[in-house]
Motif scaffolding. Structure first.
Motif, mmCIF file in Angstrom:
data_model
loop_
_atom_site.group_PDB
_atom_site.id
_atom_site.type_symbol
_atom_site.label_atom_id
_atom_site.label_comp_id
_atom_site.label_asym_id
_atom_site.label_seq_id
_atom_site.Cartn_x
_atom_site.Cartn_y
_atom_site.Cartn_z
ATOM 1 N N ALA A 1 -1.305 30.805 0.294
ATOM 2 C CA ALA A 1 -2.199 30.969 -0.889
ATOM 3 C C ALA A 1 -3.889 31.193 -0.662
ATOM 4 O O ALA A 1 -4.223 32.016 -1.270
ATOM 5 N N ARG A 2 -4.086 30.411 0.362
ATOM 6 C CA ARG A 2 -5.523 30.466 0.963
ATOM 7 C C ARG A 2 -6.010 31.946 1.169
ATOM 8 O O ARG A 2 -7.004 32.562 0.930
ATOM 9 N N ALA A 3 -5.236 32.649 1.805
ATOM 10 C CA ALA A 3 -5.342 34.104 2.452
ATOM 11 C C ALA A 3 -5.335 34.826 1.187
ATOM 12 O O ALA A 3 -6.026 35.815 1.100
ATOM 13 N N LEU A 4 -4.202 34.597 0.184
ATOM 14 C CA LEU A 4 -4.057 35.516 -0.942
ATOM 15 C C LEU A 4 -5.300 35.506 -1.979
ATOM 16 O O LEU A 4 -5.388 36.527 -2.677
ATOM 17 N N ALA A 5 -5.928 34.355 -1.974
ATOM 18 C CA ALA A 5 -7.068 34.261 -2.748
ATOM 19 C C ALA A 5 -8.023 35.410 -3.022
ATOM 20 O O ALA A 5 -8.661 35.688 -3.820
ATOM 21 N N HIS A 6 -8.276 35.894 -1.681
ATOM 22 C CA HIS A 6 -9.048 37.156 -1.391
ATOM 23 C C HIS A 6 -8.414 38.443 -1.845
ATOM 24 O O HIS A 6 -9.153 39.467 -1.650
ATOM 25 N N GLN A 7 -7.252 38.480 -1.999
ATOM 26 C CA GLN A 7 -6.355 39.688 -2.342
ATOM 27 C C GLN A 7 -6.497 40.566 -1.275
ATOM 28 O O GLN A 7 -7.011 41.719 -1.293
ATOM 29 N N PRO A 8 -6.240 40.070 0.045
ATOM 30 C CA PRO A 8 -6.228 40.890 1.241
ATOM 31 C C PRO A 8 -5.448 42.208 1.274
ATOM 32 O O PRO A 8 -4.377 42.054 0.456
ATOM 33 N N GLN A 9 -5.728 43.074 2.231
ATOM 34 C CA GLN A 9 -4.979 44.211 2.502
ATOM 35 C C GLN A 9 -3.649 43.996 3.189
ATOM 36 O O GLN A 9 -2.903 44.537 3.092
ATOM 37 N N ALA A 10 -3.862 42.835 3.883
ATOM 38 C CA ALA A 10 -2.721 42.620 4.934
ATOM 39 C C ALA A 10 -3.050 40.945 5.517
ATOM 40 O O ALA A 10 -3.779 40.394 5.116
ATOM 41 N N LEU A 11 -1.552 40.665 5.826
ATOM 42 C CA LEU A 11 -1.568 39.279 6.141
ATOM 43 C C LEU A 11 -1.137 39.097 7.646
ATOM 44 O O LEU A 11 -0.075 39.971 8.102
ATOM 45 N N LEU A 12 -1.852 38.372 8.585
ATOM 46 C CA LEU A 12 -1.497 38.540 9.963
ATOM 47 C C LEU A 12 -1.017 36.951 10.410
ATOM 48 O O LEU A 12 -1.830 35.896 10.106
ATOM 49 N N LEU A 13 0.260 36.907 10.413
ATOM 50 C CA LEU A 13 1.195 35.511 10.630
ATOM 51 C C LEU A 13 1.422 35.244 11.864
ATOM 52 O O LEU A 13 2.182 35.927 12.713
ATOM 53 N N ASP A 14 0.980 34.100 12.381
ATOM 54 C CA ASP A 14 1.049 33.472 13.653
ATOM 55 C C ASP A 14 2.281 32.531 13.762
ATOM 56 O O ASP A 14 2.188 31.455 13.292
ATOM 57 N N GLU A 15 3.441 32.881 14.412
ATOM 58 C CA GLU A 15 4.545 31.940 14.390
ATOM 59 C C GLU A 15 4.664 31.187 12.998
ATOM 60 O O GLU A 15 4.512 29.890 12.935
ATOM 61 N N PRO A 16 4.874 31.795 12.096
ATOM 62 C CA PRO A 16 4.950 31.192 10.709
ATOM 63 C C PRO A 16 5.827 30.118 10.425
ATOM 64 O O PRO A 16 5.586 29.296 9.493
ATOM 65 N N THR A 17 7.000 30.016 11.095
ATOM 66 C CA THR A 17 8.040 29.145 10.874
ATOM 67 C C THR A 17 8.232 27.859 11.852
ATOM 68 O O THR A 17 8.973 27.004 11.773
ATOM 69 N N ALA A 18 7.076 27.978 12.909
ATOM 70 C CA ALA A 18 7.091 26.930 13.789
ATOM 71 C C ALA A 18 6.825 25.541 13.236
ATOM 72 O O ALA A 18 6.095 25.227 12.331
ATOM 73 N N GLY A 19 7.718 24.428 13.640
ATOM 74 C CA GLY A 19 7.745 23.298 12.892
ATOM 75 C C GLY A 19 8.665 23.105 11.774
ATOM 76 O O GLY A 19 8.529 21.889 11.290
ATOM 77 N N LEU A 20 8.919 24.162 11.212
ATOM 78 C CA LEU A 20 9.872 23.942 9.770
ATOM 79 C C LEU A 20 11.345 23.662 10.001
ATOM 80 O O LEU A 20 11.873 24.223 11.114
ATOM 81 N N ASP A 21 11.849 22.753 9.190
ATOM 82 C CA ASP A 21 13.316 22.522 9.347
ATOM 83 C C ASP A 21 14.211 23.817 8.916
ATOM 84 O O ASP A 21 13.583 24.657 8.335
#
Length: 276
Positions: free
Chosen positions: A173-193
């Protein structure tokens, strides 16, 4: 698919998002990106895959201007959205970056609530600057971004109290608040069940359908969602293979990248690997 020293990727005519031209990065006296050339394009969801130590984290820091390549006179080893020079705040408003380091840093900020954490992204800061002028439209945009990722109910919560899965949604959400052109996601599910992982991958899939280019950096092949068109496999700071998911996510190539025998199976649109 191609192996190193082969022809450029066929998407070469599309608008460039991230371009590395023989970029070399040295950290602690060790070469972590070795003469690396890549061209990621807008509109094509891409995964950078590889084992720990292959250069994935250095790639993110290089793009995000936390690391710099070795200089070459008269040449530009790194461009983002066609430009070699950026003010960091402006870059981060165009390219939303979601990393575990950012999650930790925000959760260490005393008294920070979720809505304020989303707003900090507009100022490229971990806290709202004392002289920040936060308008009603900014606050509305932050709430809409939280709604977009299914986290509207978290708005008044303290960031320090969030679970890992909740924090991931807040970071997006923090990244989307800018309405960015792209999202760069680093190991996005690390630590999730398992349930949180499933839900988060579904969220990434929905975002990928909404016109935001996804660049996923991971060492888990099950994170490579169906919307990802292209997989770049890294090994020791270099490209081992680059192509469509079905061509790159093979037992032969993954075993070579990870340094041991691996089996690969596919269930629907999802790939899984296990020790051979």
């Amino acid at each position: 698919m191609f192996l190193p020293d082969a022809a450029p990727h066929p998407q070469s005519s599309a608008e460039p998002l991230i371009e590395l031209d023989r970029a070399t990065v040295v950290r602690g006296g060790r070469v972590v990106l070795d003469n690396l050339s890549l061209r990621l394009v807008a509109g094509q969801h891409t995964a950078l895959l590889g084992p720990n130590g292959c250069g994935k984290s250095s790639f993110i820091k290089l793009v995000n201007r936390e690391l710099y390549p070795l200089a070459r006179e008269g040449e530009t080893p790194v461009k983002v959205m066609g430009r070699a020079r950026w003010k960091v705040g402006e870059l981060r408003s165009r390219l939303g970056v979601v990393t575990g380091d950012l999650s930790r840093d925000l959760q260490e900020m005393p008294g920070l609530d979720v809505e304020s954490a989303v707003l900090t992204g507009l100022f490229s800061s971990l806290m709202l600057p004392p002289d920040a002028e936060v308008s009603a439209s900014m606050r509305q945009g932050a709430r809409e971004a939280l709604e977009r990722v299914g986290a509207a109910a978290l708005a008044g919560r303290a960031v320090a109290e969030l679970s890992t899965g909740e924090m991931r949604r807040v970071l997006i959400a923090r990244a989307l608040a800018h309405q960015p052109q792209a999202l760069l996601l680093d190991e996005p599910t690390a630590g999730l069940d398992l349930v949180a992982q499933r839900d988060f991958l579904a969220l990434m899939g929905e975002l990928g359908k909404q016109g935001i280019t996804l660049v996923l950096v991971t060492h888990h092949i099950e994170e490579i969602i169906e919307q990802v068109d292209r997989v770049i496999l890294l090994r020791e700071g270099r490209v081992l293979a680059d192509g469509a998911r079905a061509d790159v996510l093979t037992a032969e190539l993954l075993s070579q990248a990870y340094g041991g025998p691996l089996n690969v199976r596919r269930e629907g649109a999802t790939y899984f690997a296990s020790a051979g």
